[in-house]
Write an enzyme that holds these catalytic residues in place. Structure first.
Site, PDB file in Angstrom:
ATOM      1  CE  LYS A   1      -1.285   2.622   2.587  1.00  0.00           C
ATOM      2  NZ  LYS A   1      -0.903   4.060   2.890  1.00  0.00           N
TER       3      LYS A   1
ATOM      4  CB  THR B   1       2.988   6.670   3.944  1.00  0.00           C
ATOM      5  OG1 THR B   1       3.249   7.743   4.772  1.00  0.00           O
ATOM      6  CG2 THR B   1       1.907   5.808   4.603  1.00  0.00           C
TER       7      THR B   1
ATOM      8  CD  GLU C   1      -2.469  10.962  -0.748  1.00  0.00           C
ATOM      9  OE1 GLU C   1      -2.863  10.333   0.234  1.00  0.00           O
ATOM     10  OE2 GLU C   1      -1.905  12.054  -0.679  1.00  0.00           O
TER      11      GLU C   1
ATOM     12  CG  ASN D   1      -2.554  15.059   0.426  1.00  0.00           C
ATOM     13  OD1 ASN D   1      -2.511  14.272   1.347  1.00  0.00           O
ATOM     14  ND2 ASN D   1      -2.171  14.751  -0.799  1.00  0.00           N
TER      15      ASN D   1
END
Lengths: 412, 412
Positions: free
Chosen positions: B188, B199, B285, B407
Site C-alpha cells: 500500500k 508511507t 494521490e 490532502n
C-alpha cells in the site's frame, strides 16, 4: 528570530526603488509577453554606484547572469540594470550569450554609460532564443520612459512580473552620520521558488555611500536569512539574481564595519530583503496564505534552517494548511525526515499560539479555534526541539488547486 | 537500467501473497476506518519463516516498527504479520507502544504462534491512540477469516489501503534446484511517498528456503533500486515498513550467494519490488499517470539516482506532465539543482523517444507528437549527461488538482 533584530529605521510609505536619491526607473511592452503587459524595464542611477550581486546555485546559469557577473566583476560598479520578462534566455547557447551582451551594450549606449556598468536580468520561458528585434526596439524606447517618480517604479515592477499577482516593493529610511539614507527594493518571483535563490529577481537601490565589497558582504548575509529561506515549490531556477546598487548620493561617510551606523544599515538592508522575500512567498503561484515556520532549540542555526525549510517545503503540510486542517502529524513527519539531529521525545509544535504537540505527545486542543486560526491570511508554525539554541525562520505558502492549474499549462 | 536485468522468472497471472506454498491471508473491518472498508488484516505462514525487514528513515518511528524490529531481531523468524489501517499508531507515546505489543501478543495467541514470531504494521492518521477495543475484537475475528486463496489475499490488500485506489500485488515463479519457487508481494502507499521508505507498507511472501541474513541482504538491495526510487510528494512517513517472509516449503536447497540460482532469485525479488513500487507511484494521490525518469551518463549510479529523484520530485515538472506540456526547461532546471556533478554543455533530454534537448541546446520537435505522447498513461523522461557510466531509474506521478483536494482535507 527575524522579529527580534533591532529596527533602527522606519518604513517609507509608498516608497519604491526610485525613492533613494538619484535613481530613475521605467518599463514598457516590447512584445516578449503574449499579453500587452510590460516586459522590459530598467533602473538607472544618475551616477555610477557601488554594486553587489547574488546568483542562483543552479548548474545551468542563464546567459544574463554571465553578463551581470562580468559587469560587476570589472570594477564593482553598476549604473543600470536592464530586465526583461517573458523569456529567460536560459539554455540558449552562444546565441543567447551574444543576445545578453547585445542587450547590455545597446542599453548602455542608449543611456550614455559604459557597457560594463550595466547589468542584465531575464525571467520567463527557458530554452527559446530572444526575439531580439523586439528587444532592440524596446531598449531604444526605454530611456524616454525613465522616471524618478513612483510611476517609473511601477512601470519597472510590472515589467519584471511573470505569474506574479502583485508588485513587490519596499523602502526604508535610516539616519547615517546625521543624514537620511534610503534603501529600497523591488522583486519578482512566484513559482520555482526555493532556498538558494530560486526564480526570483531582486533589485535593491540605496543612496548610501558604501564600498562594493562591504555591500556584497551585507547582501550575502541578508540573502541567507531571507531570500534563501523561502520556498514555493522546491524548484530552483536558472535565472535568479539579486543586484544592489549604492550610489552614495546621501552624502554619508563611507559605511564600513567600523562605522557606528553599520549595524543599523545592515538591519535595514535585511529588513528590505525580508519584506521582499515574504512578499514572494505570499504571492507563490496559487497561494492563498503566507506560512511562516519558526524552528527553535535546534543543535545549530544551520540545523534549524534545514528543518524549517523541510517543513515549509512539505507538499502534505502545504495542502493541509490550504485545507485549514490542523494536521500536526505531517509537520512532525517533516521534522523527522529533515536529516537533522532531533530528539524524538522533546518536540513541541504550535500553530499560532495553539499548542498541538508537547514533548512529542499530542495535546488536546480546540479544533474550532485551530480551524479559525488556519483560515487566516498568515499561519505561523513553531517547532521547538528543546535541544540547544539553534533557531531559524522560513517562509512559504499553501499548495492549492491554482498552483496545479498555473503550472499545468504555463508554456503552452 | 531496470529494464535490462535478466528475467529468469515468469509472472504468475492472478498470483498473490497466498500463492506461495503455506501462506494464508485475510482481512476484516474492525472500526478504525470511518467507512466500512477493511482495516485489519494479516498474512500467516503454516510454518515459521525466515524474515527480513526494511524500515523508514524518519526520526519519528511509529510504535509498530519497534515491535516488528523486536520480533525479527529475536531469531530472524516470523510466522505472521498483522496490519491495521486508519490509524498509524505514531507519536502515541508509551500507550501506543503498549498497544502495539498487545496487538502482537493477542494475535500470536489467537493463531497459536510465539509472540515474537509476529510482526505488526500500521498506517493512517498520526497522533491518535488506537481504539483498542475495536482492534481486540478484530484480532479475535481474524483467524476465522484467513484463507489460502486469492480471496484471502484480496481481503488483506483491502485492509492495508488508505487513500490508495487500487490493490497492489504481484507474483512470480522461478526454478531453483529444479523446483518451482514462488515470490509474491502486496503493498500500500499513495501519498507521503518519497525515497527512503515513505508511507508505504510492503509484504513479500515466498516459499523459497533462504536464511534470514541472506534474505535481508537481497531485500535491502532490491529496496534501494525500487521502493527507494519512487516519490509522490517528497514526504517520508513515520510508518514505512517492508517485511519479507520465506517459509522454505518449496523444498529447494538453501539459497546463498554461492547457489547457482542466487542471481535468478535476486532478480525475481527485485522484480516483485519494482512492480509494487511502480504501482505505488502510479497510484500516487491524485495521479493520472506514471512518470519514469532514467538518468544515464552520470559520474556514478548514486549521482544518477540523486538527479533522477530530483527530477521526479519537482512539482513544476509534475505539474507540466499533468498538463501534457513538453516543458523540458523545468527538467533541466531540476537536473541543475540536484547538487550533483553535471556538465552544463552536454545534456540530452528525451520525452519518450522525442529528443528535446541535445548537448544542452533546444532541438526543434513536433509539439503535436509530444502532446500526444504526454497524454499517455506512462511518461518516460530520459536524461543523458554524457559524462561517465552512472545510471539510475526513478518513478513518480504527475501533480494534479486531486492531490490537493485529497490532502487539503485528509484528517478532518
Amino acid at each position: 528570530m527575524s522579529h527580534e533584530y533591532p529596527r533602527l529605521f522606519s518604513v517609507v510609505e509608498n516608497g519604491s526603488v526610485t525613492t533613494p536619491a538619484g535613481f530613475k526607473a521605467g518599463g514598457l511592452h516590447c512584445g516578449l509577453k503574449k499579453t500587452t503587459r510590460h516586459d522590459l524595464g530598467a533602473i538607472v542611477s544618475e551616477v555610477p554606484a557601488a554594486a553587489a550581486g547574488v546568483y542562483t546555485t543552479n548548474v545551468f546559469q542563464a546567459a544574463p547572469l554571465k553578463v551581470t557577473r562580468d559587469s560587476i566583476g570589472q570594477d564593482g560598479r553598476l549604473q543600470a540594470v536592464l530586465v526583461n520578462s517573458g523569456n529567460a534566455n536560459a539554455c540558449t547557447g552562444k546565441q543567447g550569450e551574444a543576445d545578453a551582451y547585445e542587450m547590455r551594450s545597446r542599453f548602455a549606449e542608449a543611456i550614455g554609460v559604459k557597457a560594463d556598468d550595466v547589468a542584465v536580468a531575464s525571467t520567463g520561458v527557458i530554452g527559446e532564443n530572444l526575439k531580439m528585434d523586439r528587444v532592440r526596439s524596446g531598449i531604444d524606447g526605454l530611456p524616454g520612459r525613465l522616471l524618478g517618480s513612483r510611476e517609473g517604479s511601477d512601470d519597472f515592477c510590472q515589467a519584471i512580473l511573470t505569474t506574479d499577482l502583485v508588485q513587490k516593493m519596499v523602502c526604508v529610511k535610516l539616519v547615517v552620520d546625521g543624514r537620511d539614507v534610503l534603501i529600497a527594493g523591488a522583486a519578482k518571483g512566484s513559482g520555482m521558488i526555493h532556498p538558494n535563490m530560486a526564480t526570483m529577481l531582486g533589485f535593491v537601490t540605496t543612496d548610501a555611500l558604501i564600498g562594493s565589497e562591504a555591500l556584497q558582504q551585507l547582501l550575502r548575509e541578508a540573502t541567507n536569512l531571507t531570500f534563501n529561506m523561502i520556498t514555493v515549490d522546491g524548484d530552483t531556477s536558472t535565472n535568479d539574481m539579486l543586484v544592489a546598487m549604492a550610489n552614495g548620493l546621501a552624502g554619508n561617510r563611507e559605511l564600513t564595519p567600523q562605522h557606528p551606523d553599520w549595524a543599523a544599515f545592515a538591519s535595514a538592508l535585511r529588513y528590505v530583503c525580508e519584506v521582499l522575500a515574504k512578499a514572494i512567498a505570499r504571492d507563490g503561484e496559487g497561494a492563498t496564505k503566507l506560512v511562516e515556520v519558526q524552528v527553535r532549540g535546534a543543535e545549530s542555526d544551520a540545523s534549524a534552517a534545514a528543518i524549517a525549510k523541510t517543513v515549509i517545503g512539505s507538499s502534505l503540510v502545504k495542502s493541509a494548511i490550504f485545507g485549514a486542517d490542523a494536521n500536526w502529524g505531517r509537520i512532525i513527519a517533516a521534522v523527522g525526515r529533515a536529516g537533522q539531529p532531533v530528539n524524538p521525545e522533546t518536540v513541541d509544535i504550535r500553530l499560532g499560539t495553539i499548542l498541538t504537540l508537547e514533548q512529542s505527545r499530542p495535546i488536546a486542543f480546540d479544533e474550532e479555534e485551530a480551524l479559525e486560526y488556519l483560515k487566516g491570511e498568515t499561519v505561523v508554525i513553531t517547532v521547538d526541539l528543546h535541544m540547544a539554541g539553534g533557531e531559524a525562520v522560513a517562509w512559504g505558502c499553501d499548495l492549492t488547486y491554482d498552483y496545479v492549474r498555473i503550472n499545468a499549462a504555463y508554456r503552452t
